[in-house]
Motif scaffolding. Structure first.
Motif, PDB file in Angstrom:
ATOM      1  N   ASN A   1       0.815  -1.218   0.000  1.00  0.00           N
ATOM      2  CA  ASN A   1       0.000   0.000   0.000  1.00  0.00           C
ATOM      3  C   ASN A   1       0.849   1.268   0.000  1.00  0.00           C
ATOM      4  OD1 ASN A   1       0.376  -0.984   2.931  1.00  0.00           O
ATOM      5  ND2 ASN A   1      -0.286   1.135   3.261  1.00  0.00           N
ATOM      6  N   ASN A   2       2.007   1.221   0.634  1.00  0.00           N
ATOM      7  CA  ASN A   2       2.856   2.414   0.669  1.00  0.00           C
ATOM      8  C   ASN A   2       3.338   2.799  -0.724  1.00  0.00           C
ATOM      9  OD1 ASN A   2       2.712   2.884   3.479  1.00  0.00           O
ATOM     10  ND2 ASN A   2       4.155   1.209   3.830  1.00  0.00           N
ATOM     11  N   GLU A   3       3.649   1.790  -1.538  1.00  0.00           N
ATOM     12  CA  GLU A   3       4.056   2.082  -2.912  1.00  0.00           C
ATOM     13  C   GLU A   3       2.851   2.552  -3.730  1.00  0.00           C
ATOM     14  OE1 GLU A   3       5.704  -0.406  -6.735  1.00  0.00           O
ATOM     15  OE2 GLU A   3       6.732  -0.720  -4.815  1.00  0.00           O
ATOM     16  N   ALA A   4       1.700   1.932  -3.501  1.00  0.00           N
ATOM     17  CA  ALA A   4       0.503   2.299  -4.255  1.00  0.00           C
ATOM     18  C   ALA A   4       0.096   3.742  -3.995  1.00  0.00           C
ATOM     19  CB  ALA A   4      -0.646   1.361  -3.896  1.00  0.00           C
ATOM     20  N   PHE A   5       0.280   4.189  -2.755  1.00  0.00           N
ATOM     21  CA  PHE A   5      -0.197   5.522  -2.380  1.00  0.00           C
ATOM     22  C   PHE A   5       0.937   6.517  -2.154  1.00  0.00           C
ATOM     23  CE2 PHE A   5      -3.654   2.629  -1.418  1.00  0.00           C
ATOM     24  CZ  PHE A   5      -4.705   3.279  -2.045  1.00  0.00           C
ATOM     25  N   ALA A   6       2.109   6.187  -2.685  1.00  0.00           N
ATOM     26  CA  ALA A   6       3.254   7.102  -2.564  1.00  0.00           C
ATOM     27  C   ALA A   6       2.981   8.438  -3.246  1.00  0.00           C
ATOM     28  CB  ALA A   6       4.507   6.453  -3.151  1.00  0.00           C
ATOM     29  N   THR A   7       2.141   8.416  -4.268  1.00  0.00           N
ATOM     30  CA  THR A   7       1.835   9.646  -5.017  1.00  0.00           C
ATOM     31  C   THR A   7       0.528  10.299  -4.566  1.00  0.00           C
ATOM     32  OG1 THR A   7       0.774   8.312  -6.743  1.00  0.00           O
ATOM     33  CG2 THR A   7       3.093   8.873  -7.066  1.00  0.00           C
ATOM     34  N   LEU A   8      -0.078   9.773  -3.504  1.00  0.00           N
ATOM     35  CA  LEU A   8      -1.312  10.369  -2.978  1.00  0.00           C
ATOM     36  C   LEU A   8      -1.033  11.812  -2.577  1.00  0.00           C
ATOM     37  CD1 LEU A   8      -4.275   9.919  -2.101  1.00  0.00           C
ATOM     38  CD2 LEU A   8      -3.396   9.150   0.111  1.00  0.00           C
ATOM     39  N   GLU A   9      -1.811  12.717  -3.144  1.00  0.00           N
ATOM     40  CA  GLU A   9      -1.525  14.139  -2.945  1.00  0.00           C
ATOM     41  C   GLU A   9      -2.103  14.627  -1.617  1.00  0.00           C
ATOM     42  OE1 GLU A   9      -2.069  18.492  -5.151  1.00  0.00           O
ATOM     43  OE2 GLU A   9      -2.920  16.686  -6.058  1.00  0.00           O
ATOM     44  N   LYS A  10      -1.186  15.009  -0.721  1.00  0.00           N
ATOM     45  CA  LYS A  10      -1.581  15.556   0.568  1.00  0.00           C
ATOM     46  C   LYS A  10      -1.777  17.056   0.393  1.00  0.00           C
ATOM     47  CE  LYS A  10       0.648  13.870   4.048  1.00  0.00           C
ATOM     48  NZ  LYS A  10       1.704  13.617   5.043  1.00  0.00           N
ATOM     49  N   LEU A  11      -3.003  17.513   0.628  1.00  0.00           N
ATOM     50  CA  LEU A  11      -3.338  18.911   0.374  1.00  0.00           C
ATOM     51  C   LEU A  11      -3.071  19.810   1.574  1.00  0.00           C
ATOM     52  CD1 LEU A  11      -6.741  18.348  -1.478  1.00  0.00           C
ATOM     53  CD2 LEU A  11      -4.497  18.748  -2.512  1.00  0.00           C
ATOM     54  N   GLU A  12      -3.245  19.268   2.758  1.00  0.00           N
ATOM     55  CA  GLU A  12      -3.136  20.120   3.942  1.00  0.00           C
ATOM     56  C   GLU A  12      -2.959  19.265   5.191  1.00  0.00           C
ATOM     57  OE1 GLU A  12      -5.622  24.032   5.589  1.00  0.00           O
ATOM     58  OE2 GLU A  12      -6.161  23.043   3.706  1.00  0.00           O
ATOM     59  N   ILE A  13      -2.237  19.804   6.184  1.00  0.00           N
ATOM     60  CA  ILE A  13      -2.082  19.157   7.486  1.00  0.00           C
ATOM     61  C   ILE A  13      -2.558  20.134   8.553  1.00  0.00           C
ATOM     62  CG2 ILE A  13      -0.459  18.163   9.157  1.00  0.00           C
ATOM     63  CD1 ILE A  13       1.371  17.468   6.827  1.00  0.00           C
ATOM     64  N   ILE A  14      -3.431  19.662   9.439  1.00  0.00           N
ATOM     65  CA  ILE A  14      -3.933  20.503  10.526  1.00  0.00           C
ATOM     66  C   ILE A  14      -3.452  19.910  11.844  1.00  0.00           C
ATOM     67  CG2 ILE A  14      -5.981  21.409  11.707  1.00  0.00           C
ATOM     68  CD1 ILE A  14      -6.271  20.314   8.101  1.00  0.00           C
ATOM     69  N   GLU A  15      -2.620  20.632  12.550  1.00  0.00           N
ATOM     70  CA  GLU A  15      -2.100  20.213  13.852  1.00  0.00           C
ATOM     71  C   GLU A  15      -2.977  20.816  14.950  1.00  0.00           C
ATOM     72  OE1 GLU A  15       0.749  18.467  14.504  1.00  0.00           O
ATOM     73  OE2 GLU A  15       1.882  18.492  12.616  1.00  0.00           O
ATOM     74  N   PRO A  16      -3.235  20.069  16.025  1.00  0.00           N
ATOM     75  CA  PRO A  16      -3.989  20.659  17.141  1.00  0.00           C
ATOM     76  C   PRO A  16      -3.189  21.778  17.807  1.00  0.00           C
ATOM     77  CG  PRO A  16      -3.175  18.469  17.717  1.00  0.00           C
ATOM     78  CD  PRO A  16      -2.874  18.658  16.265  1.00  0.00           C
ATOM     79  N   LYS A  17      -3.859  22.863  18.105  1.00  0.00           N
ATOM     80  CA  LYS A  17      -3.196  23.982  18.788  1.00  0.00           C
ATOM     81  C   LYS A  17      -3.245  23.746  20.284  1.00  0.00           C
ATOM     82  CE  LYS A  17      -4.491  27.347  15.207  1.00  0.00           C
ATOM     83  NZ  LYS A  17      -5.324  28.550  14.904  1.00  0.00           N
ATOM     84  N   GLN A  18      -2.074  23.562  20.883  1.00  0.00           N
ATOM     85  CA  GLN A  18      -2.013  23.257  22.306  1.00  0.00           C
ATOM     86  C   GLN A  18      -2.642  24.356  23.154  1.00  0.00           C
ATOM     87  OE1 GLN A  18      -1.154  20.287  23.554  1.00  0.00           O
ATOM     88  NE2 GLN A  18      -0.916  19.655  21.410  1.00  0.00           N
ATOM     89  N   SER A  19      -2.514  25.589  22.700  1.00  0.00           N
ATOM     90  CA  SER A  19      -3.040  26.727  23.471  1.00  0.00           C
ATOM     91  C   SER A  19      -4.566  26.700  23.575  1.00  0.00           C
ATOM     92  CB  SER A  19      -2.588  28.052  22.837  1.00  0.00           C
ATOM     93  OG  SER A  19      -3.041  28.132  21.497  1.00  0.00           O
ATOM     94  N   ASP A  20      -5.217  25.969  22.638  1.00  0.00           N
ATOM     95  CA  ASP A  20      -6.682  25.932  22.618  1.00  0.00           C
ATOM     96  C   ASP A  20      -7.263  24.641  23.196  1.00  0.00           C
ATOM     97  OD1 ASP A  20      -6.774  28.419  21.414  1.00  0.00           O
ATOM     98  OD2 ASP A  20      -6.853  27.609  19.373  1.00  0.00           O
ATOM     99  N   ARG A  21      -6.413  23.714  23.585  1.00  0.00           N
ATOM    100  CA  ARG A  21      -6.885  22.390  24.003  1.00  0.00           C
ATOM    101  C   ARG A  21      -7.876  22.463  25.159  1.00  0.00           C
ATOM    102  NH1 ARG A  21      -4.447  17.641  22.715  1.00  0.00           N
ATOM    103  NH2 ARG A  21      -6.376  16.786  23.539  1.00  0.00           N
ATOM    104  N   GLN A  22      -7.579  23.307  26.163  1.00  0.00           N
ATOM    105  CA  GLN A  22      -8.451  23.382  27.329  1.00  0.00           C
ATOM    106  C   GLN A  22      -9.814  23.956  26.969  1.00  0.00           C
ATOM    107  OE1 GLN A  22      -7.638  21.975  30.373  1.00  0.00           O
ATOM    108  NE2 GLN A  22      -9.855  22.239  30.625  1.00  0.00           N
ATOM    109  N   ALA A  23      -9.812  24.960  26.094  1.00  0.00           N
ATOM    110  CA  ALA A  23     -11.082  25.570  25.682  1.00  0.00           C
ATOM    111  C   ALA A  23     -11.953  24.549  24.951  1.00  0.00           C
ATOM    112  CB  ALA A  23     -10.817  26.780  24.792  1.00  0.00           C
ATOM    113  N   TYR A  24     -11.336  23.754  24.088  1.00  0.00           N
ATOM    114  CA  TYR A  24     -12.098  22.707  23.394  1.00  0.00           C
ATOM    115  C   TYR A  24     -12.583  21.652  24.379  1.00  0.00           C
ATOM    116  CZ  TYR A  24     -10.673  24.450  18.781  1.00  0.00           C
ATOM    117  OH  TYR A  24     -10.499  25.215  17.660  1.00  0.00           O
ATOM    118  N   ALA A  25     -11.731  21.272  25.325  1.00  0.00           N
ATOM    119  CA  ALA A  25     -12.101  20.259  26.318  1.00  0.00           C
ATOM    120  C   ALA A  25     -13.286  20.731  27.156  1.00  0.00           C
ATOM    121  CB  ALA A  25     -10.911  19.932  27.214  1.00  0.00           C
ATOM    122  N   ASP A  26     -13.267  21.998  27.545  1.00  0.00           N
ATOM    123  CA  ASP A  26     -14.367  22.548  28.348  1.00  0.00           C
ATOM    124  C   ASP A  26     -15.670  22.570  27.549  1.00  0.00           C
ATOM    125  OD1 ASP A  26     -12.574  22.928  30.413  1.00  0.00           O
ATOM    126  OD2 ASP A  26     -12.311  25.083  30.045  1.00  0.00           O
ATOM    127  N   ALA A  27     -15.574  22.983  26.272  1.00  0.00           N
ATOM    128  CA  ALA A  27     -16.767  23.043  25.415  1.00  0.00           C
ATOM    129  C   ALA A  27     -17.335  21.645  25.204  1.00  0.00           C
ATOM    130  CB  ALA A  27     -16.417  23.695  24.085  1.00  0.00           C
TER     131      ALA A  27
END
Length: 495
Positions: free
Chosen positions: A456-482
């Motif tokens: 599968n790694n060879e099959a999807f080596a050309t899979l186009e990754k458009l965007e990466i979204i990382e969690p913002k540590q500064s907002d984790r508590q606000a999301y947890a509370d909500a």
């Protein structure tokens, strides 16, 4: 060298032609151009004529060949993705005996529930990993009782993808993954579920020969080659249900990896590396595309009915007239994380399996007439959808699926930055967005099955990754509370 992938949906049939070397799709087409008919003779019924799938597949195949001008001899393998849980019945001459009972048909619910109660919840869950529910085996039980003259003529039962493979090749076969989605597979004993077959009174001869998901499952015969414009002898080397195939399309193969979609309804599909089940049967578990007796790979499927349909409702009834979805996202971003105390439960599209089949409806809670505006409602709707995903992911984690990364196509709700950031923030998972679809995934699955790709790694080596979204540590508590506040609202409504 090219690969051909089909996606047999309930709305349309799509074909994609993929260049095996570059991994790029060179042509796609789907038919019909308007949504395919679903026959509903009675309330709760949903049927389609399998011959219509075949006719639309012919049109899609001819369109991609004409558009790409690819020589059919250069197509080296064919893969099939299909709508899950359907039932197709054929006689000895491979003629369809009645319309297919498709995934969203609910007539078999009482049959599955009675089996669950009679055989015992622990027996069903430990062997099938699910309740027999409204799946293919229960649909066949309905035919046996209500249409005995049809049942007596059945030579083989098939899932929609098995039927298409039969039409292409004349060969009738299925897969462990397919049998598991129909509730015909016993995971504890690694064989067809004898106890369920006996309970329903099914003869084992009804089950087609079992082939590996990635393997030669037949070759295009002379009749199909002439109808489609393909080369006789082209191998069919992959088939899978649409949700396992969607995960494959996003290169989700291993424990801890998650595939998600968020259209009208939402799906979270996680891979588990051990045989396990939810004791409350709030999620479904099937054999993933790379599951074998030696390597456990199970797809845990969570479906949430009220996803994009809630966002669409908010657009029609709450948002300013004529506003676009993008403008809605901009407006929602004006409200803070947690929507200043507004919580929306997005369950207004029928009973939710995740909520133990309860139908609690959609509700808006915490509104202050002097404080809240459209922006808070719009944001709370998106947050409510995300929080329902988080609720289901918590169930998956209890089953031993560590959620580290969520793969998704950049479409539908995943087009919303607010939706993506909230999902990353509340789960702590990294979200990766890709450019792919089910028919392209099926084509690449065929490449794996044919040995054109080593893995599968060879099959999807050309899979186009458009965007990466990382969690913002500064907002984790606000999301947890909500999320905690939202979950408290859910707990009250569940009582």
């Amino acid at each position: 060298m090219y690969l051909l992938g089909y996606d047999i949906g309930s709305s349309s049939v799509k074909a994609s032609l993929v260049n095996a070397e570059s991994g790029k799709c060179v042509s796609s087409a789907f038919f019909p151009k308007t949504e395919a008919e679903i026959i509903a003779v009675k309330p709760g019924w949903a049927e389609q004529n399998p011959e219509n799938w075949w006719e639309n597949l012919k049109l899609a195949t001819q369109a991609v060949l004409a558009d790409s001008r690819v020589d059919a001899a250069d197509i080296k393998a064919i893969g099939i993705s299909y709508q899950m849980h359907g039932l197709v019945c054929v006689d000895k001459d491979q003629h369809v005996l009645r319309p297919a009972i498709i995934w969203c048909d609910s007539r078999a619910v009482p049959y599955g529930q009675k089996a669950f109660e009679t055989l015992g919840e622990e027996v069903c869950l430990s062997h099938l990993l699910n309740s027999p529910g409204n799946f293919t085996a229960s649909k066949l039980a309905w035919i046996k009782e209500n249409e005995p003259s049809v049942y007596e003529k059945i030579y083989k039962i098939m899932l929609p993808g098995d039927y298409i493979a039969m039409k292409l090749s004349g060969t009738i076969c299925t897969t462990v993954s397919g049998l598991s989605e129909g509730m015909f597979w016993d995971f504890k004993n690694n064989r067809v579920a004898d106890f369920l077959m006996k309970y329903y009174g099914f003869d084992h001869s009804l089950i087609a020969d079992i082939k590996p998901t990635f393997s030669e499952q037949g070759r295009v015969n002379a009749t199909a080659a002439q109808e489609l414009g393909l080369k006789e002898g082209t191998p069919i080397t992959y088939r899978a249900g649409d949700q396992p195939n969607n995960a494959l399309s996003l290169n989700v193969f291993n424990p801890g990896e998650i595939a998600s979609t968020a259209g009208t309804s939402g799906v979270v599909y996680g891979v588990n590396g051990e045989v396990n089940y939810d004791p409350k049967s709030r999620v479904n578990t099937f054999a993933h595309v790379n599951h074998t007796a030696e390597q456990t790979r199970l797809g845990v499927l969570l479906c949430i009915n009220g996803t994009g349909i809630l966002n669409s409702w908010v657009k029609r009834t709450v948002a300013p007239e004529g506003i676009s979805y993008n403008d809605m996202n901009i407006l929602a971003a004006q409200a803070p994380i947690g929507s200043a105390g507004v919580s929306i439960l997005p369950f207004g599209n029928g009973a939710e399996r995740m909520l133990e089949n309860k139908e609690i409806g959609c509700s808006v809670q915490g509104v202050n007439f002097n404080q809240h505006g459209k922006q808070h409602i719009i944001r709370a709707a998106q947050e409510g959808i995300v929080f329902s995903f988080k609720y289901g992911i918590d169930i998956m984690e209890q089953m031993g699926i560590p959620v580290q990364k969520i793969h998704a196509g950049k479409a539908n709700m995943f087009l919303s930055p607010l939706f993506r950031e909230t999902l990353a923030g509340v789960t702590g998972a990294v979200i990766e967005l890709y450019d792919t679809d089910g028919s392209v995934g099926a084509a690449k699955g065929a490449g794996i099955g044919a040995g054109i790709y080593k893995d599968n790694n060879e099959a999807f080596a050309t899979l186009e990754k458009l965007e990466i979204i990382e969690p913002k540590q500064s907002d984790r508590q606000a999301y947890a509370d909500a999320y905690a506040r939202w979950k408290q609202c859910l707990d009250i409504n569940m009582k």
